[in-house]
Design an enzyme around this catalytic site. Structure first.
Site, PDB file in Angstrom:
ATOM      1  N   CYS A  90       0.849  -1.191   0.000  1.00 57.30           N
ATOM      2  CA  CYS A  90       0.000   0.000   0.000  1.00 57.30           C
ATOM      3  C   CYS A  90       0.886   1.243   0.000  1.00 57.30           C
ATOM      4  O   CYS A  90       1.737   1.396   0.863  1.00 57.30           O
ATOM      5  CB  CYS A  90      -0.913  -0.009   1.224  1.00 57.30           C
ATOM      6  SG  CYS A  90      -1.795   1.546   1.484  1.00 57.30           S
ATOM      7  N   GLU A  91       0.687   2.110  -0.965  1.00 61.98           N
ATOM      8  CA  GLU A  91       1.565   3.283  -1.051  1.00 61.98           C
ATOM      9  C   GLU A  91       1.249   4.336   0.004  1.00 61.98           C
ATOM     10  O   GLU A  91       2.049   5.245   0.235  1.00 61.98           O
ATOM     11  CB  GLU A  91       1.492   3.904  -2.450  1.00 61.98           C
ATOM     12  CG  GLU A  91       0.251   4.686  -2.758  1.00 61.98           C
ATOM     13  CD  GLU A  91       0.359   5.458  -4.062  1.00 61.98           C
ATOM     14  OE1 GLU A  91      -0.303   6.494  -4.173  1.00 61.98           O
ATOM     15  OE2 GLU A  91       1.092   5.019  -4.977  1.00 61.98           O
ATOM     16  N   HIS A  92       0.109   4.228   0.653  1.00 67.40           N
ATOM     17  CA  HIS A  92      -0.254   5.204   1.677  1.00 67.40           C
ATOM     18  C   HIS A  92       0.298   4.825   3.054  1.00 67.40           C
ATOM     19  O   HIS A  92       0.685   5.692   3.837  1.00 67.40           O
ATOM     20  CB  HIS A  92      -1.773   5.349   1.770  1.00 67.40           C
ATOM     21  CG  HIS A  92      -2.401   5.816   0.499  1.00 67.40           C
ATOM     22  ND1 HIS A  92      -3.452   5.160  -0.111  1.00 67.40           N
ATOM     23  CD2 HIS A  92      -2.105   6.871  -0.300  1.00 67.40           C
ATOM     24  CE1 HIS A  92      -3.787   5.795  -1.208  1.00 67.40           C
ATOM     25  NE2 HIS A  92      -2.993   6.834  -1.350  1.00 67.40           N
ATOM     26  N   HIS A  93       0.310   3.517   3.360  1.00 65.57           N
ATOM     27  CA  HIS A  93       0.695   3.079   4.703  1.00 65.57           C
ATOM     28  C   HIS A  93       1.935   2.182   4.718  1.00 65.57           C
ATOM     29  O   HIS A  93       2.417   1.801   5.777  1.00 65.57           O
ATOM     30  CB  HIS A  93      -0.465   2.319   5.355  1.00 65.57           C
ATOM     31  CG  HIS A  93      -1.733   3.103   5.406  1.00 65.57           C
ATOM     32  ND1 HIS A  93      -2.749   2.922   4.494  1.00 65.57           N
ATOM     33  CD2 HIS A  93      -2.137   4.083   6.243  1.00 65.57           C
ATOM     34  CE1 HIS A  93      -3.743   3.764   4.773  1.00 65.57           C
ATOM     35  NE2 HIS A  93      -3.404   4.476   5.817  1.00 65.57           N
ATOM     36  N   GLN A 117      -4.686  -0.172  -5.484  1.00 67.37           N
ATOM     37  CA  GLN A 117      -5.212  -1.337  -6.195  1.00 67.37           C
ATOM     38  C   GLN A 117      -5.921  -0.964  -7.500  1.00 67.37           C
ATOM     39  O   GLN A 117      -5.808  -1.686  -8.498  1.00 67.37           O
ATOM     40  CB  GLN A 117      -6.149  -2.139  -5.293  1.00 67.37           C
ATOM     41  CG  GLN A 117      -6.595  -3.460  -5.923  1.00 67.37           C
ATOM     42  CD  GLN A 117      -7.329  -4.356  -4.949  1.00 67.37           C
ATOM     43  OE1 GLN A 117      -7.007  -4.395  -3.770  1.00 67.37           O
ATOM     44  NE2 GLN A 117      -8.318  -5.086  -5.436  1.00 67.37           N
ATOM     45  N   HIS A 167      -5.819  -5.982   2.360  1.00 69.72           N
ATOM     46  CA  HIS A 167      -4.916  -4.881   2.670  1.00 69.72           C
ATOM     47  C   HIS A 167      -4.615  -4.891   4.167  1.00 69.72           C
ATOM     48  O   HIS A 167      -5.524  -4.762   4.986  1.00 69.72           O
ATOM     49  CB  HIS A 167      -5.548  -3.548   2.266  1.00 69.72           C
ATOM     50  CG  HIS A 167      -5.698  -3.380   0.789  1.00 69.72           C
ATOM     51  ND1 HIS A 167      -5.073  -2.368   0.080  1.00 69.72           N
ATOM     52  CD2 HIS A 167      -6.396  -4.091  -0.135  1.00 69.72           C
ATOM     53  CE1 HIS A 167      -5.380  -2.461  -1.196  1.00 69.72           C
ATOM     54  NE2 HIS A 167      -6.200  -3.501  -1.349  1.00 69.72           N
ATOM     55  N   CYS A 181      -3.325  -2.641   5.807  1.00 72.73           N
ATOM     56  CA  CYS A 181      -3.643  -1.355   6.406  1.00 72.73           C
ATOM     57  C   CYS A 181      -5.091  -1.325   6.888  1.00 72.73           C
ATOM     58  O   CYS A 181      -5.461  -0.459   7.694  1.00 72.73           O
ATOM     59  CB  CYS A 181      -3.384  -0.214   5.421  1.00 72.73           C
ATOM     60  SG  CYS A 181      -4.238  -0.374   3.843  1.00 72.73           S
TER      61      CYS A 181
END
Length: 202
Positions: free
Chosen positions: A92-95, A133, A161, A163
């Site tokens: 996950c590019e955010h977390h 995704q 995910h 996250c």
């Protein structure tokens, strides 16, 4: 036209790779310029783990994009080809937490076919980078369209995910499903056939 599309994709991937590398090295810039003992140890640890990062995020480097040679469809197979339950590992590019799941891909040949393992490699390549995704699904679909020179490609991803399961709401049961249907797969009957093929393996 095909060559221009390849160059455009390569430039986009290289831009993404450079942006991520700049972020990482900018974040750790002070580590590499400091000479105190704790920081030297951290520098050493980072150099070790950077090799792990190169593996986990190897899909950011355009040089690692799989070579997908295609072949004449000498058997004149005209039905749908489905590769289901392809293992997907991403981040996950955010977390920066793992995304783990399965991808299902299908296509109709326009005169060319591809080695089956290359479908898995394309999925793996685009998964091995910080991802969203929805974008991952689209990237796989567009890459296969380009390699196979056909509009008729479909991709479904079903992934968990971390996250979602390991933080915040802590929901361990849910998964996220995304789909991209192109060409003939936009027809309801063709889409339904694809979904039936996937479900038949459950």
């Amino acid at each position: 036209m095909r060559s221009r599309c390849h160059n455009k994709l390569a430039r986009a991937l290289w831009f993404e790779y450079c942006n991520f590398a700049q972020f990482v090295y900018g974040l750790l810039g002070q580590v590499f310029t400091s000479n105190n003992t704790p920081t030297r140890q951290l520098k050493s640890d980072f150099l070790i783990h950077s090799f792990e990062a190169q593996e986990i995020f190897r899909g950011l480097n355009p040089a690692n994009q799989p070579v997908c040679r295609t072949f004449d469809n000498v058997y004149r197979y005209s039905e749908m080809l489905v590769e289901r339950n392809i293992t997907l590992n991403s981040t996950c590019e955010h977390h920066f937490l793992p995304v783990v799941g399965r991808a299902h891909v299908a296509y109709f040949s326009s005169g060319r076919v591809i080695g089956l393992s290359k479908l898995n490699r394309v999925v793996d390549h685009f998964g091995r980078r910080p991802q969203v995704q929805e974008r991952l699904t689209r990237q796989i679909c567009e890459a296969l369209q380009l390699e196979l020179n056909t509009e008729d490609v479909a991709v479904i991803i079903d992934a968990k995910h971390m996250c979602v399961s390991c933080r915040g709401i802590g929901d361990e049961a849910s998964s996220t499903l995304t789909a991209d249907y192109r060409g003939a797969f936009r027809k309801p009957e063709t889409r339904q056939e694809f979904l039936q093929h996937i479900r038949s393996g459950e």
